[in-house]
Write a protein that holds these residues in place. Structure first.
Motif, short mmCIF file in Angstrom:
data_model
loop_
_atom_site.label_atom_id
_atom_site.label_comp_id
_atom_site.label_asym_id
_atom_site.label_seq_id
_atom_site.Cartn_x
_atom_site.Cartn_y
_atom_site.Cartn_z
N GLN B 12 1.33 -14.49 6.45
CA GLN B 12 2.75 -14.74 6.72
C GLN B 12 2.93 -15.79 7.81
O GLN B 12 3.78 -16.68 7.72
CB GLN B 12 3.45 -13.44 7.15
CG GLN B 12 3.68 -12.45 6.00
CD GLN B 12 4.37 -11.19 6.48
OE1 GLN B 12 4.42 -10.91 7.68
NE2 GLN B 12 4.89 -10.41 5.55
N THR B 15 1.95 -19.23 6.38
CA THR B 15 2.98 -19.70 5.44
C THR B 15 4.20 -20.20 6.20
O THR B 15 4.76 -21.27 5.92
CB THR B 15 3.39 -18.56 4.48
OG1 THR B 15 2.24 -18.19 3.70
CG2 THR B 15 4.51 -18.98 3.55
N ARG B 16 4.60 -19.43 7.21
CA ARG B 16 5.75 -19.82 8.02
C ARG B 16 5.50 -21.15 8.73
O ARG B 16 6.42 -21.94 8.95
CB ARG B 16 6.06 -18.73 9.04
CG ARG B 16 7.33 -18.97 9.82
CD ARG B 16 7.70 -17.78 10.67
NE ARG B 16 6.74 -17.55 11.74
CZ ARG B 16 6.85 -16.56 12.63
NH1 ARG B 16 7.88 -15.73 12.59
NH2 ARG B 16 5.95 -16.41 13.56
N PRO B 121 4.67 -11.70 10.61
CA PRO B 121 4.12 -13.01 11.03
C PRO B 121 4.01 -13.11 12.55
O PRO B 121 3.34 -14.01 13.05
CB PRO B 121 5.14 -14.00 10.47
CG PRO B 121 6.41 -13.22 10.30
CD PRO B 121 5.98 -11.82 9.97
#
Lengths: 344, 344
Positions: B12, B15-16, B121
């Motif tokens: 996460q 990806t962020r 995240p």
């Protein structure tokens, strides 16, 4: 006699209940402070007029002060609030004094705090108060001590002194010594390694911060019961070392530990597993906790317990909210909807 | 590879940060859940196109999955997030595979929770992330892993694998085993005695509730370092038993434990003694905590930490509010004025 946290709290509770209380303390300033906080008066009566003497002095001084009180106050029941009972009883018996008017007791309250400023008349409300009559305690004296505990709002448990000492050895003194054992080992750990420490190590070692001068007296007074327990732990630790390379045996050791945690009664005596936990991130911002609890209240869920986890260097803490299992989904949804980061 | 709490949280975060992440998990449903929560995609690329593989599988499977990843993805740096590093490195070396593209790491985050639903995240923000390069790690691979930790917001620490294992053994695995030792002993304690248990025993045994199947793998992978530590504790415990009737020696043991607690860094790396504690009674009433925190906020005092104490059978808890020493008087007065029962 003795107006520290426990003595002054007993006195406040009794004064509030309408009993006339007279305070004494070897540190006169403590008695003055206790009196100023509603614990009683500094005046004294004819010694024959006292009905009950509560001895709340450090463990090492208990037997001498109890014996003196039995001698000085000829009509009074005498009790104490010491956390170990057997040694004091043996010391009293050795003096040859008549112990009919003595009945030991141990209110299971207190904290790392001390002194009359920390006292509260509610300190014992719903706490366990152990009464330890001995074979020559007069029935009337036992009743007086029971009444004392009841007037303080405590839950009464009656045990023989030796039985009591074995129990508090297991649930209080042994954890204290084992926590100190682990904490003492940290002095050999490089500071660079300690930077990796998390909440688990902090929990295990928290009580090791307690006062060594108080605890030396408690340990000394209960060393017989503690020796048996420590030898068992020493043997169990030796067995663990012997099987450290056998994963099945290590897992059995760990599983036994987990079952041990499940044997502990939870809050209000319920099983520890009765609640579901909803974990919510606490931002390190002004007002965050107040907003968080306001939102939890707004969700209409009854909070049974809360826990907090911190880590060094991390501004965000985690709040574990324990609720009825049926309510956890409601709470998680409500809090997520209000913008909190929730883990269930 | 692996989308439990740690793997999905890394994914996460990456990806962020704009990195293209492809997810794999032996439990396909976990990968699906992780993908649905923004961790990445379930598609796959030409194996030669991957730049970094993060292996986040259970400890016992690490070496095999890392070796397979090095073989399958010829251009990728491979790292793992395992909590023990030395054994995995030794196992990898034994396979004869070229380890230039491997660099171990250990993000010091996670919890008793597991699974992709618990991922965040932000899990690693301001947490310690230990990087453990070995003597044949390529400089470029170490840089890639450092960049991974930085993109997750973690604080980087670099250590040799053996050094890391010694450190986490001391601050994490040893407390786990000692907590399990004490907790296991409770199975021999009568239920009547356990009713006398307070917060101290609960703190010491809390982490013993952890998963024995996970911990057996961690202990097995670090048994060498742990044996040395356990033998020292075994010896120290034997010494304590030998001096149990010598109060001076017991006090020295307890004082050593207290110094050990003081060696632990506090929140934000500050000394644990930097804050003053104001203790406030929490009534067991709806809305009490929300009102309490609202009143604390109104007092204008910055809360550095809070602790809660409970006892079974007692509806009233105590909230310990840690503040700057200069602010404790202000807080105590403000809360008393608002009708709370305060102990400083």
């Amino acid at each position: 006699m003795g107006t520290g946290l426990v003595g002054a709290s007993v006195a406040q509770a009794m004064t509030r209940a309408g009993v006339e209380v007279h305070l004494q303390d070897a540190r006169y300033s403590h008695a003055v402070v206790a009196a100023s906080r509603g614990a009683g008066t500094l005046t004294s009566l004819d010694p024959a007029a006292y009905q009950l003497v509560v001895v709340a002095v450090p463990p090492g001084a208990l037997a001498a002060v109890i014996a003196e009180a039995l001698d000085t106050y000829p009509n009074a029941t005498v009790t104490d609030v010491g956390s170990v009972k057997g040694v004091v009883l043996a010391q009293l018996r050795a003096t040859g004094v008549d112990l009919a008017r003595y009945c030991g007791s141990h209110p299971m309250a207190g904290s790392q705090k001390d002194g009359p400023l920390t006292a509260s008349p509610d300190l014992f409300v719903d706490r366990t108060w152990v009464i330890t009559p001995h074979d020559t305690s007069a029935a009337q004296s036992v009743l007086v001590v029971r009444r004392l505990a009841e007037m303080c709002g405590a839950r009464l448990v009656t045990m023989a002194a030796q039985h009591h000492d074995e129990a508090v050895g297991q649930v209080s003194h042994i954890p204290q010594l084992m926590s100190a054992l682990v904490a003492g080992g940290l002095l050999d750990v490089p500071a660079e390694h300690l930077q990796l420490a998390g909440q688990g190590l902090r929990d295990v070692t928290r009580i090791a911060a307690g006062d060594p001068k108080l605890w030396r007296q408690i340990i000394a007074a209960n060393s017989g019961a503690l020796r048996v327990e420590l030898e068992e732990l020493h043997e169990d630790l030796g067995k663990l070392i012997a099987v450290l390379d056998d994963p099945d045996a290590v897992e059995a050791f760990l599983a036994r530990g987990r079952r041990g945690t499940q044997a502990l009664p939870g809050k209000h005596g319920s099983a520890p597993s009765a609640w579901a936990e909803v974990v919510i991130e606490i931002p390190d911002a002004p007002g965050a906790l107040a907003r968080l609890f306001t939102d939890i209240e707004t969700a209409g869920v009854n909070v049974e317990d809360i826990t907090i986890e911190h880590d060094p260097g991390r501004p965000v803490g985690m709040l574990g909210v324990h609720v009825e299992p049926a309510a956890s989904g409601v709470l998680a949804t409500a809090m997520t909807d209000r913008g909190w980061t929730v883990r269930t």
